[in-house]
Enzyme design. Sequence first.
Site, PDB file in Angstrom:
ATOM      1  N   GLY A  55     -25.373  53.451   7.349  1.00 30.58           N
ATOM      2  CA  GLY A  55     -25.201  53.131   5.927  1.00 30.58           C
ATOM      3  C   GLY A  55     -24.882  51.656   5.805  1.00 30.58           C
ATOM      4  N   GLN A 202     -31.240  62.181   7.111  1.00 26.78           N
ATOM      5  CA  GLN A 202     -29.940  61.854   6.505  1.00 26.78           C
ATOM      6  C   GLN A 202     -29.716  62.657   5.214  1.00 26.78           C
ATOM      7  OE1 GLN A 202     -32.070  59.609   7.800  1.00 26.78           O
ATOM      8  NE2 GLN A 202     -31.105  57.650   8.293  1.00 26.78           N
ATOM      9  N   ASP A 243     -30.658  48.805   1.543  1.00 23.68           N
ATOM     10  CA  ASP A 243     -30.106  48.080   2.682  1.00 23.68           C
ATOM     11  C   ASP A 243     -30.240  46.578   2.521  1.00 23.68           C
ATOM     12  OD1 ASP A 243     -31.229  50.848   3.608  1.00 23.68           O
ATOM     13  OD2 ASP A 243     -29.620  50.298   5.009  1.00 23.68           O
ATOM     14  N   ASN A 253     -35.241  49.970   1.669  1.00 28.33           N
ATOM     15  CA  ASN A 253     -34.451  51.190   1.800  1.00 28.33           C
ATOM     16  C   ASN A 253     -35.126  52.082   2.831  1.00 28.33           C
ATOM     17  OD1 ASN A 253     -32.098  52.668   0.900  1.00 28.33           O
ATOM     18  ND2 ASN A 253     -33.511  54.119  -0.039  1.00 28.33           N
ATOM     19  N   LYS A 254     -34.509  53.247   3.067  1.00 24.14           N
ATOM     20  CA  LYS A 254     -35.015  54.173   4.071  1.00 24.14           C
ATOM     21  C   LYS A 254     -36.507  54.447   3.889  1.00 24.14           C
ATOM     22  CE  LYS A 254     -33.168  55.240   6.683  1.00 24.14           C
ATOM     23  NZ  LYS A 254     -33.151  54.366   7.864  1.00 24.14           N
TER      24      LYS A 254
HETATM   25  C1  LIG Z   1     -25.314  52.903   0.892  1.00 24.64           C
HETATM   26  S1  LIG Z   1     -26.419  52.253   2.025  1.00 24.64           S
HETATM   27  C2  LIG Z   1     -27.350  53.623   2.411  1.00 24.64           C
HETATM   28  C3  LIG Z   1     -28.666  53.262   2.999  1.00 24.64           C
HETATM   29  O1  LIG Z   1     -28.549  53.120   4.419  1.00 24.64           O
HETATM   30  C4  LIG Z   1     -29.425  54.047   5.014  1.00 24.64           C
HETATM   31  O2  LIG Z   1     -29.994  53.579   6.192  1.00 24.64           O
HETATM   32  P1  LIG Z   1     -29.471  54.170   7.614  1.00 24.64           P
HETATM   33  O3  LIG Z   1     -29.194  55.625   7.416  1.00 24.64           O
HETATM   34  O4  LIG Z   1     -30.624  53.886   8.548  1.00 24.64           O
HETATM   35  O5  LIG Z   1     -28.235  53.374   7.946  1.00 24.64           O
HETATM   36  C5  LIG Z   1     -30.477  54.318   3.967  1.00 24.64           C
HETATM   37  O6  LIG Z   1     -31.455  53.316   3.911  1.00 24.64           O
HETATM   38  C6  LIG Z   1     -29.628  54.363   2.745  1.00 24.64           C
HETATM   39  O7  LIG Z   1     -30.289  54.200   1.533  1.00 24.64           O
END
Ligand SMILES: CSC[C@H]1O[C@H](OP(=O)(O)O)[C@H](O)[C@@H]1O
Length: 363
Positions: A55, A202, A243, A253-254
């Site tokens: 996150g 996730q 991100d 983003n994801k």
């Molecule tokens: C509140 S930031 C959440 C953001 O981070 C995640 O990436 P990851 O799980 O790879 O760290 C994802 O892009 C979320 O939207």
Amino acid sequence: MKIDNVSYRSVWVDADDGWSVHIFDQTRLPWSLDILRLTGRDQVAHAIRTMQVRGAPLIGAVAAYGLALALRHDSSDAAMERDAALLAATRPTAVNLAWAIRRMLTRLRTTPQADRVAAAYDEAGRICDEDVIQNEAIGRQGLELIGEIAARRPGPVNILTHCNAGWIATVDWGTALAPIYMAHDRGIDVHVWVDETRPRNQGASLTAWELGSHGVKHTVIADNAGGHLMQHGQVDLVIVGTDRVTRTGDVANKIGTYLKALAARDNNVPFWVALPSTTIDWTISDGVSEIPIEERDGREVTHIQGRDAEGRVTGVQLVPDGSPAANPAFDVTPARLVTGLITERGRCPATADGLCDLFPEYV
Ligand SMILES: CSC[C@H]1O[C@H](OP(=O)(O)O)[C@H](O)[C@@H]1O
């Protein structure tokens, strides 16, 4: 946020020893709630790389404490620069990580060596406290959006979200989920379509766990189902986290977020992105060409983890032996597909002017 009526943040310093750092091992959720005690730089780097902690805002906060732990071992200039660079390089896309390390170094480079450990813990604690305040403010700003939809007609406000941008992805409250928690807590009837979010799931494993723990109505869906639901009027609003946002409003983003934004635009569904200002990269304008996209191990695509009928958590292979896999972990949604940004200072269009109006001191 509360778990079994006990309030937690996603990262905290041990109250007894005053220096070790605790996080939840997010690779064990939703099957078990395992708390990891971090005691050194390499353990923190491993936790970020393997997504035990993940996150955007949270990896920044944990990396900040990682530098504090490293300084306990060696607080010299050379060691501090080396350890900061190592932590900053653990994941490339979330700008919060680089931002947090840069903020720590700004303070520590002018701090006498003997005072660096105390200053590092103090600065990391400030980063955490500010994240909580910012995310709570994002919640209030997004609550208005949900309330406007709820006022238009009876029945649940159906919100689609992708990945996990909940309290477990930040120090507390979350970004995309903060407005949903606040709407729920104020009695607004909300229902969340939870994208499973392949390949690390996730959504299925973290967002569903968060919302279920808080009593928020939700339905887990395959990533590919969102467009169909939008075509059939079953999505009132999309809210996702991010991100890294460029100064012009492009959103990283994801992986899969871009496809949701395309479907939302085609079906006139508002597509909002929730972020603290620490996620804005003021140095870049073109997200597609300038935001580094993390390429993760293909094994995250070829294998999946779950609980079997006997309650054992195990992994299985999904593809034939020898089939290669590609695994870009993020994509970039151009600002033109983003209805607006929900920040701690308010909502704005995903444009340079919109961001400048809210954050004039950064431009
Ligand atoms: C509140 S930031 C959440 C953001 O981070 C995640 O990436 P990851 O799980 O790879 O760290 C994802 O892009 C979320 O939207």
